[in-house]
Design an enzyme around this catalytic site. Structure first.
Site, PDB file in Angstrom:
ATOM      1  N   GLN A 125      36.762  29.090 -19.622  1.00  0.00           N
ATOM      2  CA  GLN A 125      37.903  28.202 -19.854  1.00  0.00           C
ATOM      3  C   GLN A 125      37.429  26.811 -20.246  1.00  0.00           C
ATOM      4  OE1 GLN A 125      40.624  26.426 -16.652  1.00  0.00           O
ATOM      5  NE2 GLN A 125      41.822  28.176 -17.344  1.00  0.00           N
ATOM      6  N   GLU A 243      46.305  31.116 -12.858  1.00  0.00           N
ATOM      7  CA  GLU A 243      45.108  30.646 -12.162  1.00  0.00           C
ATOM      8  C   GLU A 243      45.423  30.181 -10.752  1.00  0.00           C
ATOM      9  OE1 GLU A 243      41.370  27.547 -12.888  1.00  0.00           O
ATOM     10  OE2 GLU A 243      43.136  27.456 -14.159  1.00  0.00           O
TER      11      GLU A 243
END
Length: 390
Positions: A125, A243
């Site tokens: 990410q 997340e």
């Protein structure tokens, strides 16, 4: 939220438990590097070939399209069996691919989703920057349209497994004249592109799965933009909801086991006062009680979130509540472990990983930072859940 297990769930649990008993690797996961990547990919392939990968993913992407509740049962059994976690595959499996399922083009989905599930691709990410961590809208890494490409220049930090990844979910500012939360794009970045430099960061716990990533006029095809140019904030909020909510479900569930292990440890270790066992010390016993109750509360909150997510869209505020409880309990449990073990805590020579109390204590500090600091999570809850004035 249901509290009783159905017959179907009980049968699924028995099947999962039997498979894990036969297939959990006997060897420990390497700390980091290429060996860790190979270990993670092999474990993911083994799960896929056994029919245990993508339990709640759509069938068209190689999943089984089973309810999220059964995915939860699988994770519970993995925790019970001390099975390896997703390791370097966590980004791809737990938030990048769910984001592509929601916002990606059919070509983007076909190109990547199945490969992550089968253990062929690793994703990282690229969100946080040195001056834009919890304030994600402050990103400065820019993407300039040049023909059919974006030319990206800038820097990211705290990129998990950036040195091992094939692709990255990358946020770039594509319209510097737009308001702060506009003009951002979510793009798929090939980590092998010319102009990318990755510098691993060694953590105080001893491993180095974080990295800095630098971009020097990296060319990314416009077809890799997900959700539309300048529409990345909306896409990123979906990513962060995964997340902060269900992505760390195994870690959340594991704390209940760790808290109970502390109770058993307190029955063996001497009291910090030097009189009797630790479990006989009233203050220690009270702290153990709070740790166990906190961990069980977290477990209940996790199950409630899963139950609600199965019926409607995941709410960011609810995911933040779980994340706050997770960080609170993780730090509480591991601080108590440190106190119980005393000086021996510093002499823990177990290998890096979940079997080391020292490693887990040092690891617990990042739980109130990663995915948005605890303060940011409180702001989200106050703003979106309690409707408090800004």
């Amino acid at each position: 939220m249901r509290f009783c297990e159905t017959e179907a769930e009980a049968a699924f649990r028995a099947e999962a438990r039997a498979w894990l008993a036969e297939n959990v690797p006997a060897e420990s996961r390497p700390h980091d590097g290429a060996e860790a990547r190979a270990y993670d990919l092999e474990w993911q392939r083994r799960q896929y070939e056994g029919g245990w990968a993508g339990i709640n993913w759509p069938v068209e992407y190689g999943g089984r399209a089973l309810p999220l509740e059964l995915q939860t049962v699988w994770i519970e059994e993995c925790v019970r069996a001390r099975a390896p976690g997703p390791g370097c595959l966590i980004g791809g499996l737990n938030h990048a691919m769910p984001t592509l399922m929601q916002y990606g083009t059919q070509e983007q989905k076909d190109r990547h989703i199945a490969k992550v599930l089968t253990g062929e691709e690793v994703w990282c990410q690229g969100f946080s920057e040195p001056e834009a961590g919890s304030d994600l809208a402050g990103i400065r890494t820019r993407g300039v349209v040049d023909g059919d490409h974006l030319v990206v220049t800038g820097q990211k930090i705290w990129t998990s497994y950036g040195d091992l990844a094939d692709y990255q979910e990358l946020l770039v500012r594509t319209n510097p004249d737009a308001p702060k939360h506009k003009g951002i794009s979510w793009v798929i970045c090939d980590m092998r592109s010319p102009g990318i430099e990755v510098r691993p960061i060694r953590l105080m716990a001893g491993d180095n799965h974080f990295a800095e990533v630098f971009y020097d006029e990296v060319r990314i095809p416009l077809e890799n933009v997900v959700g539309g140019l300048d529409n990345g904030w909306k896409v990123a909020m979906a990513t962060l909801s995964f997340e902060r909510g269900t992505a760390f479900m195994a870690e959340q569930m594991k704390l209940a086991r760790v808290a109970q292990e502390l109770v058993e440890l307190a029955k063996e270790l001497p009291s910090p006062s030097g009189r009797g066992r630790a479990i006989d010390d009233g203050e220690i016993r009270a702290q153990l009680g709070r740790a166990v109750v906190g961990a069980r509360t977290l477990d209940a909150m996790t199950h409630q979130l899963v139950s609600k997510a199965g019926a409607e869209a995941l709410q960011g505020a609810e995911a933040s509540l779980v994340r706050i409880q997770f960080s609170n309990v993780a730090q509480q449990v591991h601080r108590l472990a440190q106190r119980l073990r005393g000086a021996d805590f510093l002499l823990d020579d177990s290998e890096v990983g979940e079997h080391s109390w020292t490693y887990n204590y040092l690891w617990s500090f990042q739980t109130s930072i990663g995915g948005g600091t605890r303060e940011i999570q409180h702001n989200i809850v106050g703003d979106r859940h309690l409707m408090l004035p800004r």
